[in-house]
Design an enzyme around this catalytic site. Structure first.
Site, PDB file in Angstrom:
ATOM      1  N   ARG A  33     -91.008 -23.232  62.042  1.00  0.00           N
ATOM      2  CA  ARG A  33     -90.118 -22.695  62.713  1.00  0.00           C
ATOM      3  C   ARG A  33     -90.614 -21.472  62.778  1.00  0.00           C
ATOM      4  O   ARG A  33     -89.961 -20.494  63.578  1.00  0.00           O
ATOM      5  CB  ARG A  33     -88.613 -23.683  63.028  1.00  0.00           C
ATOM      6  CG  ARG A  33     -88.822 -24.920  64.603  1.00  0.00           C
ATOM      7  CD  ARG A  33     -87.215 -25.995  63.936  1.00  0.00           C
ATOM      8  NE  ARG A  33     -87.469 -26.168  62.510  1.00  0.00           N
ATOM      9  CZ  ARG A  33     -86.640 -26.312  61.659  1.00  0.00           C
ATOM     10  NH1 ARG A  33     -85.523 -25.894  62.805  1.00  0.00           N
ATOM     11  NH2 ARG A  33     -86.257 -26.294  61.282  1.00  0.00           N
TER      12      ARG A  33
ATOM     13  N   HIS B 108     -82.710 -32.961  57.752  1.00  0.00           N
ATOM     14  CA  HIS B 108     -83.912 -31.360  57.649  1.00  0.00           C
ATOM     15  C   HIS B 108     -84.439 -32.079  59.239  1.00  0.00           C
ATOM     16  O   HIS B 108     -84.612 -33.237  59.902  1.00  0.00           O
ATOM     17  CB  HIS B 108     -84.386 -31.915  56.946  1.00  0.00           C
ATOM     18  CG  HIS B 108     -85.235 -30.469  57.171  1.00  0.00           C
ATOM     19  ND1 HIS B 108     -86.399 -30.265  57.947  1.00  0.00           N
ATOM     20  CD2 HIS B 108     -85.237 -29.081  56.349  1.00  0.00           C
ATOM     21  CE1 HIS B 108     -87.038 -28.977  58.273  1.00  0.00           C
ATOM     22  NE2 HIS B 108     -86.344 -28.356  56.879  1.00  0.00           N
TER      23      HIS B 108
END
Lengths: 244, 656
Positions: free
Chosen positions: B273, B257
């Site tokens: 994000r 990740h």
């Protein structure tokens, strides 16, 4: 984070009920502090390097799952996100959470308590039509603010800090405690749960329920998720007092 | 000898396991869930950002449907997934989320009117439609064409798990806590249950069942730094491997990740994000648009993790005592948004980093996060080799993720697989009798008992904690984000040595009851074998696909490698697993291999790809009036339990 390396002293309650004749004692372990060290990191180091028999519970180690509540220098809190740098004297005393069955050392059986609590407050949506919902169709609408408010009350991680910080619970074995009240408040707020106030009264309308609370509010002070226990207990009380 | 009988035994009390137990109970079968801890503490709770389901209620999800979700999932998998399974999944996900709504998840909802969002670093006003007001909303996530990720703030997994466990409690499903399955009971290709150790009393109990389901999550803790919970050690996968019969699939497919905090590796959700957060380097420069001008920070996870690593290698990382990292900037989202939709992230930053993400940047770096590999199953969730053994969720290689999972598809898989596999588990219970010789049960219990006695009696030997650490460091250093033949060969050799040493573990705390060192001693040899499966599979796969990135073989090679890795371990005396391959048949693919649209497309294509593309064109030309459902039926007919077959309704388009 300080770069200065200091030696931490951990005083930990040791007791394994599985060993016949074992008696509770406090043992001290010394380890070197590392930058950013949490009690999670420290306890694992103690287990790996000093005493492999020591019992404690961590799962997510990120303050999310609620496994690791213990009494840290006199206050119940989540050990995984407690930094050792928080204690300027470098002495950290760890005790298992009171109010729960002890498994061993710092490990307690919150699972049994929470399952019983969930069964007692019937911690699920009561709607006889819910099972017949047509899953192909649009979901039932909910007011966006109501959804957010429910989530606020659902952030409880069943860590047990509120139970261990509750003086009423100490006096009344069967007292539901803040975790149970929060759960009830959550379902009472949820329009999907069709229970009436009278039905909620049946669950909490006595001294083991919301009328037993002495309003000392240790739950409010020690909830690691900062849940609004005070407001919700008051809200439930008012709601229940209106039932005759 | 204590024996407990049930119809449907479920190992693991996370979302997938609980959902299967619920399906079993609702179909009238007796079921027991085994869990290492209270079910509500399972790692499912840690999923923050959301669950993908193509509801398309939010304005930025408009036009979404099963087709778009399918395309994103297959592309995300780098064409490594099983397209039948991906289809079953995308068609059922809207139903799964709607069922969870009825069971109590307080999903964040669409609010009509204007709201300000951050897209590509800029504040933009979007207007939600009146008619969508109050339906489940969604946010943007990496590698998706639409805003499809449904959420409850950033506590999605928590609310899903609570609703699921509460449902299980309502149905009176027993969860046997602090119980660890340490071996499967099996004979002649049939699984009959598990040998289970009580972690408090140390007692060994045989749980005998018609169907046994492994839902124990991933194996992230094979790595020294992982976002995973400390219990994500792959134990269910390991006991399947130890049968010597059940196969594991794609063990080398391990996801990193992009944004775990440094140094402890705790996750900050992709929602950071998705909601508009940016990645910055040591100069405060936003570098992702240089590498991926189209998707930028919201490229697929494997891509972003590699780009970050490349950028750090160019000397653009921020140096710290824990090595180089980059910055995640969510300050531009504003206090109100962070407090409401990213509050777990905020708490994590405050407690573990001592920073306020409203004002300060978050130090992040790519970190092990997800196991695409696991117990290989058929589309029904059953092992193709061991009858009566099922698996679901991260523990399984059901294979909807191939070589890279999309964010938001993991919790979605747990509940969708739980629904679908749950029905097949119940079918299995209906069609089979419990027929077992008690001598067989005894044989397996005695075998495990003897292993434990041996461990407790050995005076001198290896320290299990040290073995684990050595294994984790090997995996970190040599089987990470970028891989190469030389390092992988070294990892394989070093792990072989560890596997030998793990046969000689000795304990300092020699008691058979609650004993964390004994737990470690039982688990570590299993973990080392899983690590060998990962490293060996990675060494043999001489191509790059999804999260498996070989520096010495940078191209995706469909011609030779469009196949699934299968791993077995036939004898305890062996030093390595046996590896074989199962080809993915392009001629049956609804979506033939193509480009994912990241960087340079250097795919070595398979000759069938062109053939299948032409064939699909022919089918389309021959059926000019077919709607999307009829077309799917022509291109990818799938089996799905009858009750989940209906079309899904969406606002503004009905059932079309």
């Amino acid at each position: 984070m300080s770069d200065q390396e200091r030696t931490l002293k951990f005083h930990i309650l040791r007791y394994n009920p599985q060993i016949k004749g074992d008696t509770p004692t406090m043992k001290t372990y010394e380890i070197k502090e590392a930058p950013g060290m949490t009690i999670f990191i420290a306890l694992n180091e103690i287990r790996e390097k000093h005493d492999p028999s020591i019992q404690f519970d961590f799962i997510c180690r990120a303050g999310i799952c609620g496994s690791c509540a213990m009494v840290i220098n006199g206050q119940p809190d989540l050990a995984c996100r407690t930094l050792t740098s928080k204690f300027p004297e470098g002495e950290i005393k760890l005790l298992p959470l009171p109010g729960f069955e002890l498994i061993g050392d710092l490990s307690v059986n919150t699972g049994k308590f929470m399952r019983q609590m969930s069964e007692r407050v019937e911690s699920w949506i009561h709607d006889k039509y819910a099972e017949n919902v047509d899953l192909c169709k649009l979901e039932e609408r909910m007011d966006p603010d109501t959804a957010d408010e429910i989530y606020e009350l659902e952030r409880c991680v069943e860590c047990g800090c509120c139970v261990s910080a509750c003086a009423t619970k100490r006096m009344r074995e069967g007292f539901l405690s803040a975790v149970g009240f929060m759960r009830l408040a959550r379902y009472a707020l949820d329009p999907r749960d069709k229970r009436s106030d009278e039905e909620f009264y049946e669950i909490m309308g006595d001294d083991d329920g919301v009328f037993g609370c002495m309003t000392l509010l240790g739950c409010q002070d020690y909830c690691p998720k900062d849940l609004p226990h005070q407001t919700q207990i008051a809200y439930l009380r008012r709601k229940m007092a209106m039932i005759n | 000898m204590k024996v407990i009988y049930t119809d449907s035994l479920v190992i693991g009390g996370g979302l997938a396991g609980l959902r299967i137990a619920i399906a079993s109970r609702q179909r009238g079968y007796d079921t027991i869930v085994l869990s290492l801890m209270p079910a509500k503490r399972s790692h499912s709770a840690a999923a923050q950002g959301g669950m993908q389901a193509s509801l398309g209620a939010s304005i930025k999800g408009e036009g979404d449907n099963e087709e778009v979700h399918f395309e994103d999932t297959v592309k995300g998998s780098d064409w490594g997934c099983d397209q039948d399974v991906a289809r079953m999944f995308v068609n059922t996900a809207p139903k799964a989320i709607r069922q969870l709504t009825a069971w109590g998840v307080p999903w964040s909802r669409v609010k009509k009117g204007d709201r300000q969002v951050v897209i590509n670093g800029k504040k933009v006003t979007i207007t939600e439609k009146n008619e969508a007001h109050g339906l489940i909303t969604s946010r943007d996530f990496g590698g998706t064409k639409k805003w499809r990720t449904c959420f409850t703030s950033d506590g999605t997994g928590h609310t899903m798990l609570y609703a699921m466990d509460n449902k299980a409690i309502e149905l009176g499903i027993p969860v046997h806590e602090r119980k660890e399955a340490i071996a499967l009971i099996h004979e002649d290709g049939v699984c009959h249950g598990a040998v289970v150790r009580d972690l408090v009393t140390g007692e060994l109990i045989a749980y005998v069942a018609k169907a046994t389901t492994i839902a124990t999550g991933g194996y992230g803790r094979l790595y020294a730094v992982s976002t995973n919970a400390v219990i994500s050690e792959g134990m269910g996968t390991a006991i399947a491997l130890e049968t010597g019969v059940a196969t594991l699939g794609n063990m080398e497919a391990v996801q990193f990740h992009p944004t775990a905090i440094v140094p402890v590796g705790i996750l900050t959700t992709e929602g950071c994000r998705g909601d508009g957060g940016l990645l910055l380097d040591k100069d405060g420069y936003r570098f992702m648009p240089d590498y991926e001008p189209d998707k930028k920070e919201l490229a697929s996870r494997d891509v972003v993790s590699r780009r970050m690593t490349e950028h750090i290698r160019k000397g653009k990382g921020v140096s710290s005592r824990y090595g180089d990292h980059l910055w995640l900037d969510i300050t531009l989202l504003g206090k109100e948004h962070i407090n409401k939709n990213l509050r777990e992230v905020k708490e994590i930053c405050e407690y573990f980093l001592g920073i306020d993400p409203v004002k300060e940047y978050i130090p992040v770096r790519p970190t092990q996060h997800y196991s695409m590999g696991g117990v290989r199953t058929k589309a029904t969730g059953e092992s193709p080799n061991l009858k009566g053994l099922f698996s679901a969720g991260e523990a399984a290689c059901w294979d909807m993720h191939g070589f890279n999972r999309l964010g938001g598809n993991s919790v979605a898989e747990t509940v969708v697989a739980g629904m679908i596999v749950g029905e097949y588990v119940a079918d299995h219970c209906a069609e089979n009798d419990l027929n077992i010789d008690t001598k067989l049960i005894e044989k397996f219990v005695r075998r495990e008992e003897n292993k434990i006695i041996k461990l407790l009696n050995r005076d001198v030997g290896e320290n299990p904690f040290e073995l684990r650490k050595e294994m984790q460091d090997i995996m970190m250093d040599k089987v990470g984000i970028f891989r190469n033949g030389a390092d992988l060969a070294k990892a394989v050799e070093e792990l072989k040595v560890l596997n030998q040493r793990a046969k000689n573990i000795a304990l300092r705390n020699r008691i058979s009851t609650s004993n964390p060192e004994l737990v470690e001693a039982i688990r570590v040899p299993k973990m080392i074998r899983l690590a060998q499966c990962v490293a060996y599979g990675a060494m043999l796969r001489t191509e790059s696909r999804g999260a498996h990135a070989r520096e010495d073989f940078p191209e995706r090679n469909d011609k030779e490698w469009l196949k699934r890795t299968l791993t077995t371990w036939s004898s305890e005396d062996n030093d390595l697993p046996e590896v074989s391959y199962e080809p993915l048949d392009i001629m049956r693919m609804e979506m033939p291999p193509g480009s994912r649209g990241y960087g340079v497309d250097n795919t070595v294509h398979h000759p069938d790809t062109e053939k299948r593309v032409a064939e699909i064109e022919e089918i389309k030309t021959a059926h000019p009036d077919a709607d999307r459902f009829e077309m799917q039926e022509l291109l990818n007919p799938i089996e799905i339990p009858e009750k989940f077959k209906g079309k899904n309704e969406r606002i503004g388009r009905g059932f079309k």
